[in-house]
Design an enzyme around this catalytic site. Structure first.
Site, mmCIF file in Angstrom:
data_model
loop_
_atom_site.group_PDB
_atom_site.id
_atom_site.type_symbol
_atom_site.label_atom_id
_atom_site.label_comp_id
_atom_site.label_asym_id
_atom_site.label_seq_id
_atom_site.Cartn_x
_atom_site.Cartn_y
_atom_site.Cartn_z
ATOM 1 N N ASP A 486 0.847 -1.254 -0.075
ATOM 2 C CA ASP A 486 0.090 -0.029 0.107
ATOM 3 C C ASP A 486 0.967 1.156 0.028
ATOM 4 O OD1 ASP A 486 1.080 -0.564 2.518
ATOM 5 O OD2 ASP A 486 -0.963 0.442 3.679
ATOM 6 N N GLU A 492 3.540 0.312 8.242
ATOM 7 C CA GLU A 492 2.381 -0.579 7.377
ATOM 8 C C GLU A 492 3.343 -1.173 6.500
ATOM 9 O OE1 GLU A 492 -2.431 0.015 6.242
ATOM 10 O OE2 GLU A 492 -1.100 1.687 7.258
ATOM 11 N N GLU A 770 -1.797 9.094 -1.096
ATOM 12 C CA GLU A 770 -3.215 8.429 -0.385
ATOM 13 C C GLU A 770 -4.445 9.093 -0.579
ATOM 14 O OE1 GLU A 770 -2.293 7.317 3.828
ATOM 15 O OE2 GLU A 770 -3.739 5.621 3.454
HETATM 16 C C1 BGC Z 1 -4.119 0.837 3.684
HETATM 17 C C2 BGC Z 1 -4.615 0.863 2.493
HETATM 18 C C3 BGC Z 1 -5.615 -0.057 2.579
HETATM 19 C C4 BGC Z 1 -6.618 0.215 3.771
HETATM 20 C C5 BGC Z 1 -7.800 -0.601 3.785
HETATM 21 C C6 BGC Z 1 -4.702 1.432 4.621
HETATM 22 O O1 BGC Z 1 -4.274 1.518 5.850
HETATM 23 O O2 BGC Z 1 -2.929 1.940 3.620
HETATM 24 O O3 BGC Z 1 -4.248 1.413 1.327
HETATM 25 O O4 BGC Z 1 -6.247 -0.544 1.553
HETATM 26 O O5 BGC Z 1 -5.945 0.483 4.948
HETATM 27 O O6 BGC Z 1 -8.913 -0.029 3.664
#
Ligand code: BGC
Length: 911
Positions: A486, A492, A770
């Site tokens: 992500d 993360e 984001e």
């Molecule tokens: C991530 C996203 C992911 C989402 C789920 C986030 O913390 O960074 O990109 O898809 O959580 O909704």
């Protein structure tokens, strides 16, 4: 003399003049060229024809595969002359290959005039260790007694060594290597592992990847040293909350071989190795960075005659676990691909210096600067700066993300990290020798990502559109570090399946991610629950049972289909069609009257503005689109993809079953979520509530037209701006264009108002953010708790740039660019004078570019050899002149189509 005569004869002979060039760029499976440590005992073969002529194609081929592991190479398979146009993924039909086997293969072909090419050069590959039983050693690691559980951060890096004598240097040697954690390896002081983060992130409870290296040239007569460093990595690091294990472990096997590949001697990891944790890297962790104390360097530890061997203590050894398969890595690891130099710097009163690389990137920071012995140099970084020019680091959340370096001497020191990575644009240095004046060449950024070739380019006359393309590519680079993540910077960096599936199509334009995705799909399959449930994150590590969100778990059918469509590799479907079905089956089991719900979904994550029906703020970011619409649309989409996959695999009755399922879900969607006026009557009538059913072709005829009109109205009420989250935004532009809402597509794509792609660019984005307003010049930073400046999901729009703006797309009928669809939009209202894209397909380079002049659109198209083109222009035939090549257009409803063979073409379309 003989040579001259021969040359004259060759020049003169009319038949040899027309001999086609031999095939080139031979590859196995997913485009792998001459791989060492290959994984597949039944490979497939691809080659490219090097013939620029119009109509260049193959009518037959002959392929020979030989075993080169003996003095007299033995033919494993000779296809004989096969009358076939197929030049990609030709399946091997000899006896199964086995561990360590060395294979050479070559091919020749017959062209459209039945002229035979010369044989290609030999291509090679060698298999890795395919079975656990090939591994003779044990996992080695710290003894449990000596192990101190790491604190908040990470373990120190473990150094392991072994010495051994060689009487006679072998002709050939291979190192088979893996780790629980991350390993780098040296033999006699020389680095063996060019890739970082070996072996990579899989579900270590089921599969651990292994790699193979040619190490013959590093060995010498007498004493030799094997030296490994292992660190926690994804295995024992904080990123997985040490779910897989507490400390790193090493498994290695050195085989000394005869020239024919016969194993003469094997040296394995066992209790004869020794280790220390008392080395310079006192802490390494993916989230938290690295601490390096140069005073603790173990000088010469990786060389023979090392004087400090007493520092090294006994290792503990654990046998292999038969439940965990050791399998050769299917793709290349990550590597430093580029180095970025700072474009500016600023020194603060307290002596700290902040450098700007001009680009948000992912990787390591190298320093080379004056230092004082024992005085810690701290390297911190950030994606953005605060107003006062200091680092903005709130968005890293709990990731410590920094490196400390303690010099052992006064003077110039050099250091780059190894067992961590950072996401940043700015670098802050403190603790250097304060008597020195900082300079720009003190630091650089080492850009790291999975080592795959760049395959696509896009360029246009529109500066911001080009910047968008560049931002998407940087987003891909930063987030394709062994798994698709992500984001690469905060605490993360997980394989979020929703982000991965929306980005998968464009990822296959920018880079050759074929093997990368195959491996990730294998990870999804391994972690899929028996009922078809899928964890939100793959590898799921400690989040084993955090499962099932519409649009996230559906990566299980979206990615296999996209991968097949864009590569043409039927093995993708052979391997993953069962997984696609299982995921659809998951929904079928839940469905009531054709409708499913996933109330705990992430919804249309991060919808930017509220319609007032529900809070979409910090407490709930799932947006206002009904989770029933989202889940049911994905259910239907899955059924349609299974139908297409069944068709490709020749499974007629399954195709029919899935078509029927798709039709019946479509009917439910039309009846339950829409009124006869095509208005959404389920939950809030958001943009995405219209977009998804339209994108997935669930509405038909009049209802589809009305729903599209209502979508247009929705958008106009939203000030002609998008208001969709991760799920809707991925397909919004394509869907608007598909339903003739070109004006809306144009307005949404080319606006610079919030929320939009160009809006972020105007706020300074060099990657995809984001949130559209993760930072604004007016209001500063968004909410730290969700504020990544490198989050590729919204980059999904990139496939529209390739497919419809420049005009290169695959077709489902002849996937993998066996047929290149050339259908650029060419609309006067688009603010563009030219656009062009190219793509390295398995057939060769396809490209299309167009330019607007006062009188005409001029278009140049290249269709690679042995492929064909379908050129679709939104103009009547009489406006089109073919100025290069031969193409005949036929017109239906003002749109002209020409089917053309390989070659270069030019067209003029009068305006
Ligand atoms: C991530 C996203 C992911 C989402 C789920 C986030 O913390 O960074 O990109 O898809 O959580 O909704």
């Amino acid at each position: 003399m003989r040579l001259i005569l021969l040359t004259l004869f060759t020049l003169w002979s009319p038949s040899t003049l027309a001999t086609p060039e031999p095939p080139a760029e031979l590859s196995v499976n997913e485009g792998r060229i001459n791989p060492l440590g290959f994984h597949d005992p039944k490979p497939s073969f691809s080659w490219k024809l090097k013939d620029p002529r119009q109509g260049a194609r193959q009518t037959a081929y002959q392929l020979v595969v030989t075993d080169t592991g003996s003095e007299h190479p033995e033919t494993l398979w000779d296809s004989g002359k096969v009358e076939s146009a197929r030049s990609v993924y030709v399946p091997y039909d000899g006896p199964d290959l086995s561990s360590r086997q060395r294979v050479a293969w070559r091919v020749r072909y017959w062209d459209q005039d039945s002229k035979e090419s010369d044989w290609s050069d030999w291509a090679h590959f060698e298999l890795g260790l395919l079975e656990n039983s090939d591994w003779k050693g044990q996992w080695i690691h710290l003894p449990k007694e000596g192990f101190k559980a790491p604190g908040e951060m990470g373990n120190p890096v473990v150094h392991l060594r072994k010495t051994f004598e060689i009487e006679q240097v072998p002709e050939m040697a291979r190192l088979y290597l893996t780790a629980k954690g991350i390993v780098d390896f040296r033999i006699n002081g020389q680095l063996v592992t060019p890739h970082a983060f070996i072996p990579g992130w899989t579900d270590y409870t089921q599969k651990i990847e292994t790699v193979t290296y040619d190490v013959g040239p590093l060995l010498r007569q007498g004493e030799n040293v094997l030296a490994a460093r292992i660190s926690d990595g994804w295995f024992a690091g904080t990123i997985s909350k040490r779910f897989y294990g507490q400390m790193p472990e090493l498994l290695a096997q050195l085989e000394l071989k005869s020239p024919e590949g016969k194993v003469l001697e094997t040296i394995v990891t066992d209790q004869s190795w020794s280790l220390t944790t008392d080395g310079p890297i006192t802490m390494a962790d993916i989230w938290h960075g690295e601490d390096y104390d140069a005073r603790k360097e173990l000088d010469g530890w990786d060389l023979p005659d090392y004087q400090g061997a007493e520092k090294f203590k006994a290792v503990a050894a654990t046998p292999l676990d038969p439940k965990v398969s050791l399998s050769p890595k299917r793709f290349q690891g990550s590597r430093v691909i580029e180095t970025l130099k700072p474009i500016s710097m600023r020194k603060f009163e307290d002596g700290k210096v902040v450098y700007d690389l001009g680009q948000n990137m992912v990787g390591w920071i190298s320093i080379k600067l004056p230092a004082r012995k024992g005085q810690t140099i701290t390297i911190r970084m950030a994606e953005m700066l605060e107003e006062d020019g200091t680092l903005y680091r709130g968005n890293y959340r709990t990731a410590r993300s920094l490196a400390n370096y303690i010099p052992a001497v006064d003077g110039i020191v050099e250091y780059t990290q190894t067992f961590t990575f950072f996401g940043f644009q700015y670098i802050e240095i403190s603790g250097y020798d304060a008597t020195a004046e900082p300079s720009l060449d003190w630091v650089s950024g080492q850009v790291l990502h999975t080592d795959f070739p760049l395959t696509g380019t896009f360029d246009s006359s529109h500066t911001k559109l080009n910047k968008l393309q560049s931002n998407i590519v940087w987003g891909q680079r930063g987030n394709f570090l062994d798994i698709p993540t992500d984001c690469p910077q905060r605490n993360e960096r997980y394989g979020w399946t929703g982000d991965a599936q929306v980005f998968s199509p464009v990822s296959l334009f920018n880079y050759d991610t074929h093997a990368f995705w195959m491996s990730y799909l294998e990870s999804i399959r391994q972690e899929m629950k028996p009922d078809g449930g899928v964890p939100h994150i793959i590898p799921s590590n400690q989040y084993r049972n955090w499962i099932n969100s519409a649009g996230w778990g559906d990566a299980a059918f979206v990615i296999p289909w996209e991968l097949y469509l864009r590569t043409g590799d039927l093995d993708v479907l052979r391997e993953f069609y069962p997984m696609m079905k299982k995921r659809v089956g998951y929904y079928t089991a839940k469905a009531k009257d054709g409708i499913v719900d996933e109330p705990n979904s992430f919804g249309d994550w991060l919808q930017p503005k509220s319609y007032g029906t529900k809070s979409i703020g910090k407490d709930d970011r799932s947006g206002e689109t009904s989770t029933r619409i989202l889940a049911t649309c994905y259910y239907a989409y899955g059924a349609s993809l299974c139908a297409k996959a069944a068709d490709a695999l020749g499974l007629e009755s399954e195709e029919e079953d899935y078509r029927e399922l798709f039709d019946s879900i479509s009917k439910s969607v039309s009846a339950k979520f829409f009124n006869p006026e095509g208005e959404v009557i389920e939950g809030t009538a958001t943009q995405t509530a219209y977009i998804l059913p339209l994108a997935f072709d669930l509405l038909h005829g009049d209802l589809a037209r009305k729903a599209a009109r209502n979508l247009a109205e929705r958008i106009s009420k939203d000030d002609n701006l998008l208001n969709s989250g991760f799920i809707g935004t991925a397909v919004i532009i394509q869907t608007l264009e598909k339903y003739g809402l070109r004006q809306q597509a144009r307005d949404i794509l080319f606006t610079s108002e919030y929320p939009s792609w160009f809006y972020s660019i105007d706020q300074g984005a060099t990657t995809i953010w984001e949130r559209w307003n993760s930072y604004t010049k007016k209001d500063g930073f968004g909410d730290d708790s969700m504020n990544s400046f490198n989050h590729y999901a919204y980059g999904a729009v990139g496939s529209f740039l390739y497919e419809r703006i420049a005009g290169i797309a695959p077709t489902a009928e002849k996937p993998g660019y066996a047929e290149v669809l050339v259908a650029p939009i060419l609309d006067e209202s688009f603010p563009l004078d030219h656009a062009e894209a190219s793509l390295d397909t398995r057939y060769g380079k396809a490209s299309n570019g167009w330019k607007k002049t006062d009188a005409a659109w001029q278009m140049t198209t290249v269709i690679p050899p042995n492929a064909s083109g379908r050129i679709v222009l939104p103009f009547p035939v009489e406006k089109i002149t073919v100025t290069k090549g031969e193409a005949r257009f036929s017109e239906v409803n003002g749109e002209s189509t020409a089917l053309v063979p390989a070659g270069s073409y030019q067209f003029e379309i009068s305006r």
